[in-house]
Enzyme design. Structure first.
Site, short mmCIF file in Angstrom:
data_model
loop_
_atom_site.label_atom_id
_atom_site.label_comp_id
_atom_site.label_asym_id
_atom_site.label_seq_id
_atom_site.Cartn_x
_atom_site.Cartn_y
_atom_site.Cartn_z
N GLY A 124 31.91 7.40 18.39
CA GLY A 124 30.69 7.24 19.17
C GLY A 124 29.50 7.81 18.43
O GLY A 124 29.59 8.09 17.23
N GLY A 159 27.64 10.15 16.87
CA GLY A 159 28.10 11.45 16.40
C GLY A 159 27.23 12.61 16.85
O GLY A 159 27.75 13.68 17.18
N THR A 204 34.20 4.20 13.50
CA THR A 204 35.12 5.23 13.07
C THR A 204 36.56 4.84 13.41
O THR A 204 36.78 4.13 14.37
CB THR A 204 34.73 6.53 13.79
OG1 THR A 204 33.45 6.91 13.31
CG2 THR A 204 35.72 7.64 13.58
N1 ASP Z 1 31.07 9.08 15.24
C1 ASP Z 1 30.68 8.43 14.03
C2 ASP Z 1 29.49 9.09 13.44
O1 ASP Z 1 28.59 9.45 14.19
C3 ASP Z 1 30.35 7.01 14.19
C4 ASP Z 1 31.45 6.20 14.76
O2 ASP Z 1 32.21 6.66 15.62
O3 ASP Z 1 31.57 5.05 14.35
O4 ASP Z 1 29.42 9.22 12.24
#
Ligand code: ASP
Length: 324
Positions: free
Chosen positions: A243, A245, A191
């Site tokens: 993180g 999610g 993300t």
């Molecule tokens: N938080 C994001 C999700 O769970 C994933 C990420 O942070 O890359 O979609």
């Protein structure tokens, strides 16, 4: 006189098991530095935090090194489903889109929801249609695809259909077509996000993601959820997370930082440490966040081995880092 500050992240995760090269680390750091410089220019010219955040996230979406927009990961059925949110700390106005498939820059769609609709959150086809009606650029799904992301999906599916992989986690084993990234591509949450403080003391936050490799179609993570992956309030802080999610949703992570400051009188540093190192680990909450308060204090904690991150105080040289 308030000194504007911009902070960005490109995801957190484990360090690559395979050998990365100084050149590849340099490429990631250069990308972060370039984006910080462009966002800082907006703030230095008296632009608002919201504009700086939207532009920084848009540029991160356009950069294939990060899992958002161009270069987003694949879902289980080899599609891209993108999520984004933005929030204005001055007004508490916010906008979000989830599960969009054609809008080129989901962060701009989130902003359009906030500014040009009476609503906060649009999903799926109707969110794409809204973005198109707003005149935002729309693209074919193939626009978002890169060979590296396709390899990540194939690798995840080879190791079992149930494997749902965070972007920078464990890609090193499969990275055949491109140089090894400093953070393990199958063990990183890819993300992207930005938070900013402008010269008028206003805060803003934005977050955008492709989600997790091999995620089930229709799955939505924390990134587009106001209070989980994104939150801004001038009286406390602006936060963007990265993180697993599901854990960040359970912890209502971004709002938790603000609530600790508001109700428990904690500093930004105390609140973010508490969340990342105490509250999230028992929830299997690997990841990190970037945050800023109304005084310009910055926090960038993570409980993984690394996080692509950077910050710039207006008029000073940008700071960028990948590892601890
Ligand atoms: N938080 C994001 C999700 O769970 C994933 C990420 O942070 O890359 O979609």
């Amino acid at each position: 006189m308030i000194k504007p500050v911009l902070v960005i992240h490109g995801g957190a995760g484990a360090i690559s098991r395979a050998q990365t090269t100084p050149e590849v680390i340099q490429a990631y750091e250069d990308a972060l530095r370039q984006i910080l410089t462009e966002g800082e220019r907006i703030l230095a010219q008296g632009g608002c935090a919201l504009d700086a955040v939207a532009e920084a996230v848009r540029l991160l979406e356009e950069c294939p090194l990060f899992n958002a927009g161009y270069g987003a990961v694949f879902t289980h059925d080899a599609k891209h489903e993108l999520d984004a949110a933005i929030m204005n700390g001055q007004t508490l106005q916010c906008g979000a889109v989830a599960n969009v498939k054609t809008v080129r820059n989901p962060i701009l769609a989130a902003r359009a929801v906030m500014e040009h609709s009476p609503h906060v959150f649009f999903v799926g086809h109707d969110a794409d249609a809204f973005a198109r009606d707003q005149g935002l650029a729309c693209v074919d799904q193939s626009f978002f695809s890169t060979p590296m992301r396709r390899e990540q999906l194939q690798a995840a599916q080879r190791s079992g259909n149930e494997t749902i992989v965070l972007d920078h986690d464990a890609m090193s084993a499969y990275q055949t077509s491109e140089a090894i990234a400093p953070l393990d591509e199958n063990n990183k949450m890819g993300t992207v996000g930005a938070v900013a403080l402008d010269c008028r003391g206003n805060l803003a936050a934005g977050t955008s993601t492709g989600g997790m490799t091999n995620k089930w179609p229709g799955r939505v993570g924390d990134s587009p959820l106001i209070g989980a992956g994104c939150y801004a309030n001038n009286t406390t802080c602006a936060v963007s997370t990265t993180g697993k999610g599901e854990a960040f949703i359970r912890a209502v992570a971004a709002y938790d930082v603000s609530a600790q400051m508001e109700y428990a009188g904690r500093t930004l540093a105390q609140a973010t440490q508490q969340l990342i190192h105490q509250k999230l680990p028992p929830l299997d909450g690997a990841g990190g966040l970037i945050a800023i308060d109304a005084h310009g204090n910055v926090a960038m904690p993570f409980n993984t081995e690394g996080m692509y991150r950077g910050s710039v105080v207006s008029g000073q040289a940008p700071f960028v880092a990948v590892h601890r």
